[in-house]
Design a protein around this motif. Structure first.
Motif, PDB file in Angstrom:
ATOM      1  N   ASN A 181      -5.867 -23.392   0.808  1.00  0.00           N
ATOM      2  CA  ASN A 181      -5.936 -22.849  -0.653  1.00  0.00           C
ATOM      3  C   ASN A 181      -5.468 -23.682  -1.678  1.00  0.00           C
ATOM      4  O   ASN A 181      -5.107 -23.218  -2.826  1.00  0.00           O
ATOM      5  CB  ASN A 181      -5.055 -21.589  -0.619  1.00  0.00           C
ATOM      6  N   LYS A 182      -5.600 -25.153  -1.454  1.00  0.00           N
ATOM      7  CA  LYS A 182      -5.367 -25.952  -2.635  1.00  0.00           C
ATOM      8  C   LYS A 182      -3.993 -25.959  -3.112  1.00  0.00           C
ATOM      9  O   LYS A 182      -3.935 -26.294  -4.446  1.00  0.00           O
ATOM     10  CB  LYS A 182      -6.577 -25.732  -3.671  1.00  0.00           C
ATOM     11  N   GLY A 183      -2.939 -25.830  -2.387  1.00  0.00           N
ATOM     12  CA  GLY A 183      -1.742 -25.747  -2.765  1.00  0.00           C
ATOM     13  C   GLY A 183      -1.012 -24.548  -3.404  1.00  0.00           C
ATOM     14  O   GLY A 183       0.268 -24.378  -3.767  1.00  0.00           O
ATOM     15  N   VAL A 184      -1.912 -23.433  -3.238  1.00  0.00           N
ATOM     16  CA  VAL A 184      -1.476 -22.268  -3.670  1.00  0.00           C
ATOM     17  C   VAL A 184      -0.842 -21.246  -2.745  1.00  0.00           C
ATOM     18  O   VAL A 184      -1.563 -21.306  -1.736  1.00  0.00           O
ATOM     19  CB  VAL A 184      -2.486 -21.413  -4.821  1.00  0.00           C
ATOM     20  N   ALA A 185       0.068 -20.520  -2.903  1.00  0.00           N
ATOM     21  CA  ALA A 185       0.835 -19.966  -1.786  1.00  0.00           C
ATOM     22  C   ALA A 185      -0.198 -18.668  -1.061  1.00  0.00           C
ATOM     23  O   ALA A 185      -0.672 -18.008  -2.148  1.00  0.00           O
ATOM     24  CB  ALA A 185       2.205 -19.177  -2.105  1.00  0.00           C
ATOM     25  N   VAL A 186      -0.064 -18.500   0.007  1.00  0.00           N
ATOM     26  CA  VAL A 186      -0.865 -17.700   0.764  1.00  0.00           C
ATOM     27  C   VAL A 186       0.044 -16.808   1.502  1.00  0.00           C
ATOM     28  O   VAL A 186       1.107 -17.186   2.252  1.00  0.00           O
ATOM     29  CB  VAL A 186      -1.773 -18.067   1.774  1.00  0.00           C
ATOM     30  N   THR A 187       0.118 -15.375   1.241  1.00  0.00           N
ATOM     31  CA  THR A 187       1.261 -14.679   1.888  1.00  0.00           C
ATOM     32  C   THR A 187       0.441 -13.766   2.613  1.00  0.00           C
ATOM     33  O   THR A 187      -0.450 -12.826   2.245  1.00  0.00           O
ATOM     34  CB  THR A 187       1.840 -13.675   0.802  1.00  0.00           C
ATOM     35  N   PRO A 188       0.660 -13.645   4.121  1.00  0.00           N
ATOM     36  CA  PRO A 188       0.000 -12.570   4.738  1.00  0.00           C
ATOM     37  C   PRO A 188       0.365 -11.233   4.785  1.00  0.00           C
ATOM     38  O   PRO A 188       1.533 -10.915   4.534  1.00  0.00           O
ATOM     39  CB  PRO A 188       0.566 -13.129   6.411  1.00  0.00           C
ATOM     40  N   TYR A 189      -0.649 -10.485   4.807  1.00  0.00           N
ATOM     41  CA  TYR A 189      -0.719  -8.885   4.610  1.00  0.00           C
ATOM     42  C   TYR A 189      -1.537  -8.382   5.523  1.00  0.00           C
ATOM     43  O   TYR A 189      -2.536  -8.898   5.872  1.00  0.00           O
ATOM     44  CB  TYR A 189      -0.569  -8.607   3.156  1.00  0.00           C
ATOM     45  N   GLY A 190      -1.423  -6.901   5.816  1.00  0.00           N
ATOM     46  CA  GLY A 190      -2.097  -6.127   6.777  1.00  0.00           C
ATOM     47  C   GLY A 190      -2.503  -4.878   6.101  1.00  0.00           C
ATOM     48  O   GLY A 190      -3.520  -4.276   6.711  1.00  0.00           O
ATOM     49  N   ILE A 191      -1.829  -4.439   5.126  1.00  0.00           N
ATOM     50  CA  ILE A 191      -2.230  -3.146   4.722  1.00  0.00           C
ATOM     51  C   ILE A 191      -2.872  -3.407   3.347  1.00  0.00           C
ATOM     52  O   ILE A 191      -2.198  -4.098   2.281  1.00  0.00           O
ATOM     53  CB  ILE A 191      -0.928  -2.327   4.417  1.00  0.00           C
ATOM     54  N   THR A 192      -4.089  -2.822   3.050  1.00  0.00           N
ATOM     55  CA  THR A 192      -4.732  -3.158   1.860  1.00  0.00           C
ATOM     56  C   THR A 192      -4.649  -1.639   0.803  1.00  0.00           C
ATOM     57  O   THR A 192      -4.463  -1.939  -0.154  1.00  0.00           O
ATOM     58  CB  THR A 192      -6.469  -3.172   2.083  1.00  0.00           C
ATOM     59  N   ARG A 193      -4.638  -0.562   1.361  1.00  0.00           N
ATOM     60  CA  ARG A 193      -4.239   0.757   0.687  1.00  0.00           C
ATOM     61  C   ARG A 193      -3.875   1.684   1.510  1.00  0.00           C
ATOM     62  O   ARG A 193      -4.169   1.778   2.920  1.00  0.00           O
ATOM     63  CB  ARG A 193      -5.463   1.208  -0.020  1.00  0.00           C
ATOM     64  N   VAL A 194      -3.145   2.807   0.938  1.00  0.00           N
ATOM     65  CA  VAL A 194      -2.731   4.123   1.709  1.00  0.00           C
ATOM     66  C   VAL A 194      -2.962   5.101   0.955  1.00  0.00           C
ATOM     67  O   VAL A 194      -2.867   5.276  -0.279  1.00  0.00           O
ATOM     68  CB  VAL A 194      -1.064   3.776   1.952  1.00  0.00           C
ATOM     69  N   THR A 195      -3.400   6.047   1.541  1.00  0.00           N
ATOM     70  CA  THR A 195      -3.890   7.369   0.942  1.00  0.00           C
ATOM     71  C   THR A 195      -3.078   8.567   1.566  1.00  0.00           C
ATOM     72  O   THR A 195      -2.838   8.722   2.838  1.00  0.00           O
ATOM     73  CB  THR A 195      -5.490   7.572   1.018  1.00  0.00           C
ATOM     74  N   ALA A 196      -2.767   9.594   0.823  1.00  0.00           N
ATOM     75  CA  ALA A 196      -2.265  10.882   1.142  1.00  0.00           C
ATOM     76  C   ALA A 196      -3.073  12.062   0.637  1.00  0.00           C
ATOM     77  O   ALA A 196      -3.032  11.980  -0.504  1.00  0.00           O
ATOM     78  CB  ALA A 196      -0.745  11.007   0.986  1.00  0.00           C
ATOM     79  N   ASN A 197      -3.659  12.826   1.579  1.00  0.00           N
ATOM     80  CA  ASN A 197      -4.271  14.118   1.016  1.00  0.00           C
ATOM     81  C   ASN A 197      -5.379  13.398   0.070  1.00  0.00           C
ATOM     82  O   ASN A 197      -5.667  14.246  -0.913  1.00  0.00           O
ATOM     83  CB  ASN A 197      -3.576  14.857   0.178  1.00  0.00           C
ATOM     84  N   GLY A 198      -5.839  12.207   0.323  1.00  0.00           N
ATOM     85  CA  GLY A 198      -7.220  11.821  -0.197  1.00  0.00           C
ATOM     86  C   GLY A 198      -6.870  11.146  -1.618  1.00  0.00           C
ATOM     87  O   GLY A 198      -7.486  10.518  -2.284  1.00  0.00           O
ATOM     88  N   GLN A 199      -5.698  11.037  -1.989  1.00  0.00           N
ATOM     89  CA  GLN A 199      -4.996  10.338  -3.096  1.00  0.00           C
ATOM     90  C   GLN A 199      -4.388   9.123  -2.684  1.00  0.00           C
ATOM     91  O   GLN A 199      -3.726   8.796  -2.057  1.00  0.00           O
ATOM     92  CB  GLN A 199      -4.082  11.132  -3.880  1.00  0.00           C
ATOM     93  N   THR A 200      -4.812   7.967  -3.512  1.00  0.00           N
ATOM     94  CA  THR A 200      -4.446   6.469  -3.125  1.00  0.00           C
ATOM     95  C   THR A 200      -2.953   6.535  -3.612  1.00  0.00           C
ATOM     96  O   THR A 200      -2.776   6.728  -4.695  1.00  0.00           O
ATOM     97  CB  THR A 200      -5.374   5.623  -4.020  1.00  0.00           C
ATOM     98  N   ILE A 201      -1.927   6.106  -2.943  1.00  0.00           N
ATOM     99  CA  ILE A 201      -0.625   5.927  -3.314  1.00  0.00           C
ATOM    100  C   ILE A 201      -0.443   4.568  -3.118  1.00  0.00           C
ATOM    101  O   ILE A 201       0.982   4.067  -3.790  1.00  0.00           O
ATOM    102  CB  ILE A 201       0.252   7.008  -2.531  1.00  0.00           C
ATOM    103  N   TYR A 202      -1.112   3.621  -2.595  1.00  0.00           N
ATOM    104  CA  TYR A 202      -0.716   2.045  -2.742  1.00  0.00           C
ATOM    105  C   TYR A 202      -1.816   1.335  -2.651  1.00  0.00           C
ATOM    106  O   TYR A 202      -2.905   1.773  -1.568  1.00  0.00           O
ATOM    107  CB  TYR A 202       0.247   1.936  -1.476  1.00  0.00           C
TER     108      TYR A 202
END
Length: 692
Positions: free
Chosen positions: A441-462
């Motif tokens: 990534n040309k020296g820019v930090a990459v942080t591994p992640y696995g969760i893109t979004r979370v919804t509850a009852n159809g509402q996005t909470i993250y």
């Protein structure tokens, strides 16, 4: 009469304490979490599943009729308890000596599901009866049936008809056919015994009983019952619970820090690519030596975890070797040695002598047991020469190398003994993969992640946001490191990782072949592979350039097949402190049309006459036309010589002695959006400033 009065009082008290209909609708018995892959496929369902709440009007008529027919055919006429059913249950209890037939109405089952338990004792049955009367008193029959069909347990963690329909048939309950409704209605009596995924024959037999009961009650005709094709039903495929569980076991605990505590059902959307996950699984299983385990982590450009394998078989071992195990990385740790050397000013083409070396009593040897004399850094890295790595580590400082490793995301302790340059500190696969991804990534930090979004009852909470502002090394350092990594694959120890497109990577092997590594990147994907035994015993023939590199190639070739071929950017743009100075920018008459300034910062024209300026704004004004009368200008001293001292004086920049290394030190870990330019002040301002 006294008993009836007491019963009426008990029912009234129970009724007055019952929650409202809306409260009962929103009171699940536990939290359900459904995990989705990147394409939306549900890969794991955890906890009880409640599906979507279906109002009475949206529940198919066949589902209502099937349930009432088989569970409580006198539902519409009784007041909560069916005397005929109770009498039958008591008779069976008397004949057999224990409860085998409940005789409970739909209302009683609802009371038990919401408020009580399943113990077949008289005390519980009495409370169940009181609550059933209270429910009938407070709610309508349609409301009771709606609550029942959305809350009763159908097996496999599914509560309610919508969850059951999605689990067994792959669609919502609002589109149930007669045959599907018969299968679901038949589950209530014994969910585990009649589950279509556990015993299809038993499920079909029970569904046949439901259809016959519906015919007897007049809910359907004989021809409709005959036309219901139970044997032709297609069940939804069970999601595979093998290697994807390594990923979900790593990702889901992060919810505690990503969202506020909630009991609502959650939909978790992840980065996992199911095709890549399958390819990763196959690559590890096909290439891991007998008796050895393997791990793999694949990251996309932004840190998205596309595949994660923590072992050859999740069922036999849930230990995640990709995120939990700490193992020595061997020569793959040289990434940090060479990053430190490149940042210190070395170049891939620099010459260094491969010769015997002893540092604090430690004398490393090359794997070939030979020394090659003068070689370039590029060659030394490609062939993983240990003596050169030791000399570089000693030159830049072992603490500097350790700091570089921590800067690139190594979270485990890093020792500073000279042998650390050969990878004697234990690391995690995911951390090493992250480090290589940051180079890509040309020296820019990459942080591994696995969760893109979370919804509850159809509402996005993250929603995850990728941080691209954390710069670890200058782009030219990352470019030079990529040059070295590419050579290691093209001509060095990583040749087995070639996949027909540009690859940059590094092998790693520990003493006695206890661990084998290959980490590298191509076309935007960075993948790390480790192989070894859990008991750390040697594995004959295991080297980073053998099984791990082959597994890496077996995964990466199909994983990158649909992506465009990308050439690496190894053309280095040097920082200004490494460029030769352009004397014309410091000396001589400017020829670019810009005006010179005098010692007070006033513009001077080519003829030496000051250019008029606005006293309020300081803007340069047009000079008077030649045909207008001019006011004689005061004598002006000839312009001073425009040498470096003059430029420093008029710009307020003090002369600095060059650093011993001949350049200014790089600033590290400075977010791009926080870099500020330095404002220079005039000599006069400097003189007015107190000493600090």
């Amino acid at each position: 009469m006294l008993a009836l009065g007491a019963l009426a009082i008990a029912v009234y008290v129970a009724m007055s304490q019952l929650p409202s209909f809306d409260s009962l609708k929103s009171s699940p018995n536990g939290q359900m979490i459904r995990v989705h892959a990147a394409d939306g496929t549900v890969i794991v369902s955890m906890g009880p599943s409640f599906g979507e709440w279906l109002p009475y009007s949206q529940i198919p008529q066949v589902m209502r009729d099937a349930t009432v027919s088989v569970e409580d055919r006198r539902f519409r006429s009784h007041i909560g308890i069916d005397p005929v059913g109770v009498a039958r249950s008591v008779k069976v209890r008397y004949d057999r000596g224990h409860w085998t037939q409940g005789g409970s109405t739909i209302t009683q089952q609802l009371a038990r599901t919401v408020f009580l338990n399943n113990q077949k004792k008289f005390g519980r049955k009495f409370r169940e009866g009181i609550l059933a009367f209270a429910l009938e008193w407070k709610f309508t029959k349609d409301q009771i049936l709606e609550l029942y069909l959305n809350k009763v347990y159908y097996g496999g963690g599914a509560y309610g008809i919508d969850a059951a329909s999605r689990k067994f048939f792959g669609h919502g309950a609002d589109h149930l056919s007669l045959a599907e409704a018969a299968v679901i209605a038949g589950l209530v009596k014994a969910p585990s015994n009649y589950s279509p995924t556990a015993d299809a024959e038993a499920a079909m037999g029970r569904a046949g009983v439901v259809l016959e009961t519906m015919r007897e009650t007049g809910a359907i005709t004989a021809s409709q019952a005959a036309d219901a094709d139970i044997s032709g039903l297609k069940l939804a495929p069970e999601p595979k619970q093998n290697s994807v569980r390594y990923f979900t076991d790593w990702a889901l605990p992060q919810l505690d820090t990503l969202i506020d505590e909630t009991t609502e059902p959650l939909e978790v959307w992840t980065t996992l690519d199911l095709t890549m996950q399958r390819q990763a699984d196959e690559a590890i299983r096909a290439n891991a030596p007998p008796g050895a385990q393997g791990a793999l982590v694949a990251l996309d450009r932004g840190g998205e975890v596309r595949a994660m394998v923590g072992g050859k078989d999740y069922v036999s071992s849930i230990y995640n070797r990709a995120t939990q195990a700490v193992r020595q990385p061997g020569s793959s740790f040289k990434l940090f040695v060479y990053l430190a050397a490149l940042e210190a000013g070395h170049k891939p083409a620099d010459s260094i002598v491969d010769e015997p070396v002893t540092i604090s009593g430690w004398s490393p040897r090359n794997d070939s047991r030979r020394n090659s004399g003068a070689v370039s850094l590029r060659t030394a890295f490609a062939y993983s020469l240990n003596t050169v790595a030791a000399k570089l580590g000693q030159e830049v400082g072992f603490t500097t190398v350790a700091d570089m490793a921590r800067r690139f995301g190594i979270t485990t302790p890093v020792n500073t003994h000279p042998s650390m340059v050969l990878g004697t500190s234990e690391v995690r696969v995911i951390d090493m993969t992250r480090a290589f991804a940051s180079v890509a990534n040309k020296g820019v930090a990459v942080t591994p992640y696995g969760i893109t979004r979370v919804t509850a009852n159809g509402q996005t909470i993250y929603t995850h946001e990728v941080d691209r502002s954390h710069v670890l090394v200058a782009p030219y350092v990352a470019a030079e490191m990529t040059d070295l990594l590419q050579t290691a694959v093209n001509t060095g120890t990583g040749r087995a990782a070639q996949i027909g497109r540009p690859v940059a990577g590094k092998t790693g092997t520990t003493s006695a072949s206890k661990d084998g590594w290959f980490l590298g990147f191509s076309s935007g994907i960075t993948t790390g592979v480790w192989m070894g035994r859990d008991d750390a015993r040697p594995i004959a023939g295991l080297h980073g350039g053998t099984a791990p590199a082959k597994a890496w190639a077996a995964f990466m070739k199909p994983a990158t097949a649909s992506r465009p071929i990308e050439q690496f950017d190894t053309q280095v743009t040097l920082p200004e402190w490494q460029l030769e100075p352009d004397e014309e920018s410091y000396f001589g008459q400017p020829d670019n049309g810009q005006m010179a300034v005098d010692a007070d910062g006033n513009p001077i024209a080519q003829d030496g006459v000051p250019v008029p300026t606005d006293s309020q704004t300081g803007d340069t004004l047009a000079r008077p036309d030649a045909d207008q009368p001019e006011t004689p200008a005061p004598p002006v001293a000839p312009p001073q010589q425009m040498n470096q001292d003059w430029i420093d004086r008029v710009t307020g920049r003090e002369r600095r002695e060059p650093s011993p290394a001949g350049r200014q030190p790089l600033q590290r870990d400075v977010p791009r959006d926080q870099v500020q330019t330095q404002r220079f002040q005039s000599d006069r301002d400097q003189e007015d400033r107190p000493n600090q």
